[in-house]
Design a protein around this motif. Sequence first.
Motif, short mmCIF file in Angstrom:
data_model
loop_
_atom_site.label_atom_id
_atom_site.label_comp_id
_atom_site.label_asym_id
_atom_site.label_seq_id
_atom_site.Cartn_x
_atom_site.Cartn_y
_atom_site.Cartn_z
N CYS A 7 0.86 -1.17 0.00
CA CYS A 7 0.00 0.00 0.00
C CYS A 7 0.90 1.22 0.00
O CYS A 7 1.79 1.33 0.81
N LYS A 14 -6.99 1.93 5.84
CA LYS A 14 -6.84 0.54 6.26
C LYS A 14 -8.00 0.20 7.20
O LYS A 14 -8.79 1.06 7.55
N TRP A 17 -13.98 -2.29 6.20
CA TRP A 17 -14.63 -1.61 5.08
C TRP A 17 -15.98 -1.08 5.51
O TRP A 17 -16.72 -1.74 6.25
N ARG A 48 -8.14 2.89 -1.09
CA ARG A 48 -7.65 1.60 -0.62
C ARG A 48 -6.59 1.12 -1.58
O ARG A 48 -6.54 1.55 -2.72
N LYS A 51 -4.64 -4.49 -3.28
CA LYS A 51 -4.63 -5.74 -2.54
C LYS A 51 -5.85 -5.83 -1.61
O LYS A 51 -6.51 -6.86 -1.52
N SER A 52 -6.09 -4.73 -0.93
CA SER A 52 -7.20 -4.69 0.00
C SER A 52 -8.52 -4.87 -0.74
O SER A 52 -9.43 -5.56 -0.27
N ARG A 56 -11.14 -7.91 -0.24
CA ARG A 56 -12.52 -7.63 0.14
C ARG A 56 -13.49 -8.29 -0.84
O ARG A 56 -14.50 -8.84 -0.45
#
Length: 245
Positions: A7, A14, A17, A48, A51-52, A56
């Motif tokens: 990130c 972070k 969500w 975001r 990767k996040s 998700r």
Amino acid sequence: MVRAPCCEKMGLKKGPWTAEEDQILISYIQNHGHGNWRALPKLAGLLRCGKSCRLRWTNYLRPDIKRGNFTREEEDAIINLHQMLGNRWSAIAAKLPGRTDNEIKNVWHTHLKKRLTRTDKETGQERIRKTQIEPKEEMPTQSYSSTPEPSSSSSTVDNSQNSMESFSHEAEAQGIDESFWTEVLKMDSNDEYYCNSSDSMAMEGFNSSDFSYDKFWLSAGVREEDDDLSFWLRIFLQAEEFPQI
DNA sequence: AACTAGTTCAACCGCGTAGTT
DNA sequence: AAACTACGCGGTTGAACTAGT
């Protein structure tokens, strides 16, 4: 090899969500797909990292995810698969439609491992009693597990373990050795090919829109009436016939 | 009711690797 | 061949929740 930082820290959010973020991600992917995860958050207007977003989506937002408790059948399947594949959660998840690797990993650590330890203790005592009564030579069991957790993989003696033990003997009788696993693992890495590629679906007489796991298993020769043992044996035998890609 | 200990699970981190330049 | 990028995986963490005292 130099690795790009995950990130880009500055300004990226972070933690959990929010519903709005979920909605943005869902509608973006519905409209545009997720060609490039890294670029996605910027294009979708999310603070975001890619990767996040991917996590998700794959672990929570994907429409084909099955929510709710695991059934006993699913849990047994996980136990069996774990004995075969070890901690290869994604490979296990690939065999359980609607379940994610993360979810399976969590269930394993929170429920199943304990369950196995419990039954292990119970049946361990049982086994000691048995061997005292009938001290016959025990068939050596061949372990195929690649798991680095000897406690759970080597000493479990519940029903599924019994199945696996006799299965090992049958597999041995079929002339299946370590090299088989190399092939199975190779096959696993192609799961995506089998499950996602519309080309391969077409080749096999499927198309992605009407793909179902039932059909897939059926095409692999798996029958509804299979019990645990014959189910896995069939998978083994079929695996040898799978085309290498 | 208040506190503590234990459990669950979503999310993060870092690594390995395949693909691209 | 080397450097780089992007993705996926498995391990770990920590906040939220629950049960027990």
